[in-house]
Every structure is written in C-alpha cells, then in structure tokens.
Design a protein around this motif. Structure first.
Motif, PDB file in Angstrom:
ATOM      1  N   GLU A 172       0.826  -1.218   0.000  1.00 31.95           N
ATOM      2  CA  GLU A 172       0.000   0.000   0.000  1.00 31.95           C
ATOM      3  C   GLU A 172       0.857   1.264   0.000  1.00 31.95           C
ATOM      4  N   THR A 186       1.546   1.757  -3.582  1.00 32.00           N
ATOM      5  CA  THR A 186       0.443   2.022  -4.515  1.00 32.00           C
ATOM      6  C   THR A 186      -0.293   3.328  -4.217  1.00 32.00           C
ATOM      7  N   GLN A 244       0.519   6.290  -6.470  1.00 38.72           N
ATOM      8  CA  GLN A 244       0.205   5.896  -7.850  1.00 38.72           C
ATOM      9  C   GLN A 244      -1.280   6.044  -8.146  1.00 38.72           C
ATOM     10  N   THR A 245      -2.122   5.602  -7.201  1.00 38.60           N
ATOM     11  CA  THR A 245      -3.562   5.657  -7.444  1.00 38.60           C
ATOM     12  C   THR A 245      -4.110   7.064  -7.199  1.00 38.60           C
ATOM     13  N   LYS A 286      -3.411   8.471 -10.701  1.00 38.01           N
ATOM     14  CA  LYS A 286      -4.729   7.967 -11.104  1.00 38.01           C
ATOM     15  C   LYS A 286      -4.654   6.612 -11.813  1.00 38.01           C
ATOM     16  N   ARG A 287      -3.682   5.804 -11.424  1.00 36.47           N
ATOM     17  CA  ARG A 287      -3.619   4.469 -12.007  1.00 36.47           C
ATOM     18  C   ARG A 287      -4.660   3.579 -11.336  1.00 36.47           C
ATOM     19  N   SER A 288      -5.070   2.528 -12.046  1.00 35.18           N
ATOM     20  CA  SER A 288      -5.998   1.588 -11.438  1.00 35.18           C
ATOM     21  C   SER A 288      -5.251   0.804 -10.364  1.00 35.18           C
ATOM     22  N   LYS A 289      -6.017   0.234  -9.437  1.00 39.88           N
ATOM     23  CA  LYS A 289      -5.406  -0.519  -8.348  1.00 39.88           C
ATOM     24  C   LYS A 289      -4.548  -1.653  -8.916  1.00 39.88           C
ATOM     25  N   ARG A 290      -5.054  -2.280  -9.968  1.00 44.89           N
ATOM     26  CA  ARG A 290      -4.322  -3.420 -10.540  1.00 44.89           C
ATOM     27  C   ARG A 290      -2.988  -2.990 -11.149  1.00 44.89           C
ATOM     28  N   ASP A 291      -3.045  -1.926 -11.934  1.00 47.13           N
ATOM     29  CA  ASP A 291      -1.817  -1.430 -12.556  1.00 47.13           C
ATOM     30  C   ASP A 291      -0.809  -1.011 -11.491  1.00 47.13           C
ATOM     31  N   ALA A 292      -1.311  -0.332 -10.463  1.00 48.62           N
ATOM     32  CA  ALA A 292      -0.428   0.165  -9.408  1.00 48.62           C
ATOM     33  C   ALA A 292       0.243  -1.004  -8.687  1.00 48.62           C
ATOM     34  N   GLU A 293      -0.547  -2.048  -8.426  1.00 44.80           N
ATOM     35  CA  GLU A 293       0.027  -3.196  -7.722  1.00 44.80           C
ATOM     36  C   GLU A 293       1.035  -3.935  -8.597  1.00 44.80           C
TER      37      GLU A 293
END
Lengths: 240, 266
Positions: free
Chosen positions: A96, A99, A102-103, A107-114
């Motif tokens: 976390e 991420t 990043q989120t 504004k990246r999606s949670k998936r992309d950030a992870e």
C-alpha cells in the motif's frame, strides 16, 4: 534536469545557502558532501520545494518552482525523494505504501499500481514483504521500500537525503546496492551522503559544500586525489 | 489574544485528558479493582434498596427510565456533532488560511471562556428568538458547540503529533495538502485522538445533566420531578447518583476495551 541559480536561504540571521548555483544534467549522478550544517540537505530539499528559498531561481525539468503559475505537485510527481528517516506510512502495508501515490496522484488503477509495485519490490528484493507493515521491517528493508515507493511514481529525478545515515552498519550495503543499480539504469540522481566509497564509485560529479557555499566541484577522481580548496582537503583528511 | 495563545500552545504536544471517569486498563490493577467495586457495588446497592424498600426506591426506578433515554439521546447527538465540529475546528487551527484559522481560534477562545451552564441557557434562548426548536435539539446543539471547541484542540494535538516526515514524504510523492491529510495524516491521528475522545464522551455524558435546566426531561430532571412530588429528595438523588455512576462506569469500561483493541491492531 535541474537549474538552480544563485539561491539564498536564510534561517533567522544564518545563511544556510549563500548564492548557490547548481545544474544537474539528464542522467547525471551528483553526490553532495560536506560537514554537517554546510547546507547540503537544505539544497537538496529546496529542489522539490520542501524548503522555501529566499532568493534565486530553481528550474526542474523546465518548470520554475517559484513561478506562482507552477503547480508544485506536478513538479514533485517527477521528483522522487528518499529521506534519512525512511518516512514510510506506518498504517499501510509495504504494498500500500507503493500504490498510494500511484492511485491518488497518477490515477492508475489498483491493478496497474500493484503490478508496478511488485516489479519494484522484486527489484529491491522485498517481494516477500509486500503484505508486511513497516514496523516489522529492518531499517535497511524500510529504506529499500522507501526507494521503491519513490520509483513507483516513475520519477525523472531522484533525490537522496543521507539515505544510509540512520542505518546500522551492516544494512548500509544493501541500500547502496539498490542505489547503484538505479544509477546503472541511467536515473538522474542527487545524493547527499557520507559514504565516500559510493561517491567514488557512482558519482559523475562530486560537490563539496561548506558554510552554505559550494567550495569544490569536480570528478570523484579530482576531488579525492587533488582537491584545490583547503577546506575540502581538511574534510577529506578527517574522514578518510 | 487568540493568536497569542496559539503560538504558546503549538509547542505543547500533550493531549489534555478531561475530567472523564478514569478508564481502567488491564495493566492498572488498582484501577481495575476499584472499577469492579464501584460498578458492582452500585448495582448491588440499587438492587438492595429497591428490594427492601420498594417505596420509594422501586417507584423512583420505575419513574426515571425515559430520563435515561433522553440523557443518551443528548449525549449521543452531541458527541457526533461535536466530533464533526471538532474536526473542522482542529483543521482550522492548523490551517494556513488566515480566515479559517482565525475563525476556528476565535471559536475555541470564546467557548472555553464561558461556563457550559451559561452556554446552554444562552443558546436555548438565542435559538428561541430565531426559530422554534424543541428543547432537546437546543440542548444537543449547546453541548455540541461547547464540546466541539475542546474536541478541536484534541484533533489539532492529534494531527500535530504525527511526525513532520510523514507529511514531507506524502508531498514529495506529489500528493497535495488535502490528499496528504486524508490518506496519510488523519488515519494515523485517529489512533492518537481516540483515547481523549473517549474521555470527552464520558465527560459529556456527565455534563449532559446540566440540560435539565432548560426543560429537557433527562435523568436528572425526571428525578427532580419525582422528588418534588413525593418529597423524597434524599432517596431520589441517591438513586440518580447511582444510575449516573453505573452508566459512566459501564461506558468507560467499553471505551477502555476499544482502546486496547486499537493499540493492538495497528
């Protein structure tokens, strides 16, 4: 990447920075050394405006930090910073920590950030600690997470403010190794440190500061073997 | 005056512990047993009195439950409103916006300088001039306005207790001030703020007895009504005191358990 011109920073009656000018080129690794109180941390912190300067101009990637029209958060998005005291967010897991910005900012999606976070944790060798909380990590591990957290924003420039000064001696190496890898990848870096071995090995340019001024500047070769300035010679004789 | 006291208080990082009931912790054996003796002693005494002397004790006990409900309503309503007010005030007190900061500081200074009893009267009659509100709502607003100021100081101290490096790390990642506050500072501050908020809750519960003076039929007022009809003043106030004691001890226990939970789960 960075163009700092004639910057002055005054605390009360003390000149922390006295007409300092510094340019850092794309891909360059600059190591800033000097005795404590010489203004090296203040200089570094002014490059992402954690420190307000009293006079002079600083351009980062073409953006003027003190132009009222400049959105400072836009500059900071591109400038990673690693602190002496790590400053991980204790209420968030390692993953976390990586991420969050990043989120929220990118504004990246949670998936992309992870996904991005896991790649970076792999790089600093801490995939196994993704779900751990900072309090359960050693100092060296925390600092590696902090580096990964900054890298997750894909910065163009990384600032390191004495990244190994708060670490036990046996953990310094693991953090310096991560920084060396980063240097090899071509990152533009400005590093305030007391690790002379690192400076010698990684720096394109060494800057020596004393009493708020840059007094010596050159290749590590030049600086460690034949410094011009008396103050630099004295400093080297004391630490080497 | 407001700015002056602010600068001196900014250095003080300790969160004031109000005059709430002592909250027992497992580590504090003495308090723990004292809590047991007081709690079960109060229940035992009430039961004994009601059993051996139904007149007047059982009659009193039958007469006051609506009052207890009103006391809870006032306390719960006021604490929720006070937390909201406290959050706004606390953020105002640390804000760089001079208007916001000034307004928050002025509010705190004014409220802290006026006795709660006077505030309750004042707000009741002041509100009465503008709109017709039920006494209980007026009581809730008065309590919340008062406690909001104290809560604001708790929130401010909680936020200031979070290390500067946390803010710097968040800013250096490109977060703006609001994002930093929401995602980094407040979640950490909550853990620091929770114990003093618990204390404020207990203090508010007890202070809610003051609203009995403005035609709110809370526990104390119901007691007074009973006493003035039956002339059993001593007996009635004995029961009222024991009920307050049981309620505050009960809640201080719950809050104590909650705090331990929070400090275990980080």
């Amino acid at each position: 990447m960075v163009e700092a011109t004639e910057i002055i920073k005054i605390y009360g009656s003390f000149r922390a920075l006295d007409r300092v000018s510094l340019d850092i080129y794309d891909g360059e690794k600059v190591v800033i050394i000097g005795p404590s109180g010489s203004g090296k941390s203040t200089l570094l912190r002014s490059i992402n405006r954690l420190e307000e300067i009293d006079r002079g101009t600083i351009l980062v990637d073409g953006m003027d930090l003190y132009d009222p029209k400049t959105d400072i958060t836009k500059v900071r998005e591109e400038v990673g910073m690693v602190f002496q005291s790590f400053n991980l967010f204790p209420h968030k897991t390692v993953l976390e920590n990586l991420t969050l910005a990043q989120t929220v900012v990118r504004k990246r999606s949670k998936r992309d950030a992870e996904e991005r976070a896991m790649v970076l944790l792999e790089k600093v060798g801490l995939v196994a600690k993704a779900k751990a909380y900072p309090a359960n990590l050693s100092g060296g591990q925390q600092q590696r997470v902090a580096i990964a957290r900054s890298l997750a924003m894909d910065p163009k420039l990384m600032l390191f403010d004495e990244p190994t000064s708060a670490l036990d001696p046996e953990m310094i190496g693991e953090v310096l190794d991560v920084m060396k890898d980063l240097a090899k990848d071509g990152m533009t870096m400005a590093v305030v440190t007391h690790e002379m071995g690192f400076a010698r090995e990684v720096a394109d340019r060494v800057i020596f500061m004393d009493a708020g001024r840059i007094v010596e500047e050159g290749t590590p070769e030049h600086f460690f073997t034949a410094p011009n300035h008396e103050r630099a010679k004295l400093f080297l004789s004391q630490i080497l | 005056m407001a700015t002056n006291s602010m600068t001196t208080e900014a250095k003080k990082q300790i969160i004031d512990v109000g005059d709430g009931a002592a909250i027992p912790r497992k580590s504090d054996r003495g308090l723990f047993t004292a809590w047991r003796i007081a709690f079960f002693g109060a229940i035992g005494t009430l039961t004994y009195l009601a059993y051996t002397k139904p007149d007047p004790y059982l009659n009193i006990l039958k007469f006051v439950p609506d009052g207890i409900m009103v006391t809870f309503q006032v306390t719960l309503g006021a604490i929720v409103l006070a937390i909201v007010l406290g959050l706004i005030t606390g953020l105002g007190r640390i804000s760089k916006n001079r208007l916001f900061n000034g307004a928050a500081s002025l509010y705190v200074e004014i409220i802290r300088g006026i006795p709660l009893l006077v505030q309750i009267f004042y707000i009741y009659y002041a509100l009465g001039r503008i709109v017709k509100v039920p006494a209980i709502l007026s009581a809730i607003i008065a309590m919340a306005v008062c406690y909001g100021a104290y809560m604001g100081e708790v929130v401010r101290a909680g936020i200031e207790s979070i290390a500067k490096g946390q803010r710097e790390a968040a800013l250096s990642l490109g977060m703006n001030g609001r994002q930093t506050m929401i995602h980094v500072i407040l979640p950490q501050a909550v853990k620091v703020i929770l114990p003093p908020v618990g204390n404020e809750f207990i203090a508010l519960l007890k202070d809610s007895s003051l609203v009995s003076i403005i035609a709110v039929a809370d526990l104390l007022r119901r007691g007074r009504e009973f006493a003035s009809e039956s002339f059993t003043y001593f007996e009635t106030y004995t029961v009222i005191a024991l009920i307050y004691l049981i309620i505050t001890l009960f809640f201080s226990k719950i809050i104590g358990v909650m705090e331990e939970r929070v400090s275990v789960n980080k």
